[in-house]
Enzyme design. Structure first.
Site, PDB file in Angstrom:
ATOM      1  N   GLU A  69       0.983  -1.325   0.034  1.00 20.16           N
ATOM      2  CA  GLU A  69       0.746  -0.013  -0.027  1.00 20.16           C
ATOM      3  C   GLU A  69       0.637   0.977   0.281  1.00 20.16           C
ATOM      4  O   GLU A  69       2.545   0.728   0.409  1.00 20.16           O
ATOM      5  CB  GLU A  69      -0.893   0.066   1.503  1.00 20.16           C
ATOM      6  N   HIS A 118      -6.131   2.419   6.183  1.00 18.55           N
ATOM      7  CA  HIS A 118      -5.434   1.434   7.278  1.00 18.55           C
ATOM      8  C   HIS A 118      -4.280   2.810   7.733  1.00 18.55           C
ATOM      9  O   HIS A 118      -4.247   3.941   7.361  1.00 18.55           O
ATOM     10  CB  HIS A 118      -4.448   1.103   6.542  1.00 18.55           C
TER      11      HIS A 118
END
Length: 293
Positions: free
Chosen positions: A214, A252
């Site tokens: 990510e 996140h």
């Protein structure tokens, strides 16, 4: 051989009496060798009771002494989760898997620093992770087992849902997985991509690896640079967040672009330069992996 866990692992559930702990312990026990693997639960207020035949102990140390457990999984609410991690680390288990999301960063910082200062041998997976699975042997955590199939491809991912996506694609293509590991998306966590790549590299039952990252942080870049010089097996990669705006946290806690090298584009570029084939389309991960075998 597999990495981190296998059918002979002995597992403690911390937070076994909570709704989430109960549900996922039940699901894990119903899969493969789960009935034999889940040997204890921990809840200081419920010691001496049991959950569907799994004895509950007052502490991790007690549970380990009585059952020989070597792995723990944590479903403790955020306020107490860092203490739960430390309790398992202090009991010198081999592996602690923390599923809990939303642990304060300060709490995690304190635990990680203490683990380093006291030179603890325990490996930590997570927090804020889906856990891991070695198909047909054992699953620990919240991954859906029905999409998994025994095979020879390793999967390591910071994203929970993209782990499942990669696993499902590999299963659909008839490849299957040796182990699939979700490392979690928090800024301060335990095992990183590089650690899992090293394990897959050394595992004779893994032929190739899918690495999913990510935006935010240097983890994927560190792993790619290590892989360039050391990895003996093909690795393919995907980075979530190509369209993410800088400075905004995406999903996140750790997915935040703060500098130049932690954008998705920068990471993909470095991974390609290190010999890792990448795709910008998450639906192509399985096909890409098949093309490098």
């Amino acid at each position: 051989m597999s990495i981190l866990i296998n059918k002979d692992s002995k597992v403690i559930t911390q937070g076994i009496t909570g709704k989430t702990g109960q549900f996922h312990t039940r699901m894990c026990r119903d899969y493969a060798n789960g009935k034999n693997a889940f040997v204890a639960g921990v809840n200081p207020k419920r010691a001496g009771e049991d959950f569907e035949g799994v004895p509950i102990y007052a502490s991790v140390k007690d549970a380990k002494a009585q059952t020989g457990a070597n792995v723990s999984v944590i479903y403790v609410p955020p306020a107490g989760a860092a203490d739960a991690i430390w309790e398992a680390v202090d009991a010198d288990l081999d592996l602690v898997i923390c599923i809990t999301e939303g642990i304060p960063v300060r709490d995690m910082l304190a635990v990680r620093n203490r683990m380093r200062e006291e030179n603890k041998k325990t490996l930590l997976l997570g927090p804020n992770c889906p856990g891991l699975i070695t198909p047909d042997e054992l699953k620990i955590g919240i991954m859906p087992a029905h999409i998994c199939k025994k095979g020879r491809i390793g999967v390591v991912s910071r994203s929970g849902t993209l782990t499942y996506e990669a696993v499902a694609q590999l299963t659909e293509l008839g490849l299957g997985q040796s182990s699939a590991v979700g490392i979690g998306g928090d800024p301060i966590n335990g095992l990183k991509h590089i650690d899992i790549l090293k394990m897959f590299n050394d595992d004779p039952e893994t032929d190739a690896v899918v690495m999913i990252g990510e935006i935010g942080g240097p983890d994927e870049v560190n792993a790619a640079e290590w892989a360039k010089d050391n990895m003996k097996k093909p690795v393919v990669g995907f980075i979530a967040g190509v369209t993410a705006p800088p400075g905004k946290r995406m999903g996140h806690a750790g997915a935040l672009i703060s500098g130049g090298a932690d954008t998705a584009d920068a990471k993909l570029e470095i991974m390609e330069a290190c010999g890792i084939r990448t795709t910008r389309n998450p639906s192509e991960m399985g096909k890409l992996l098949k093309s490098v075998l």
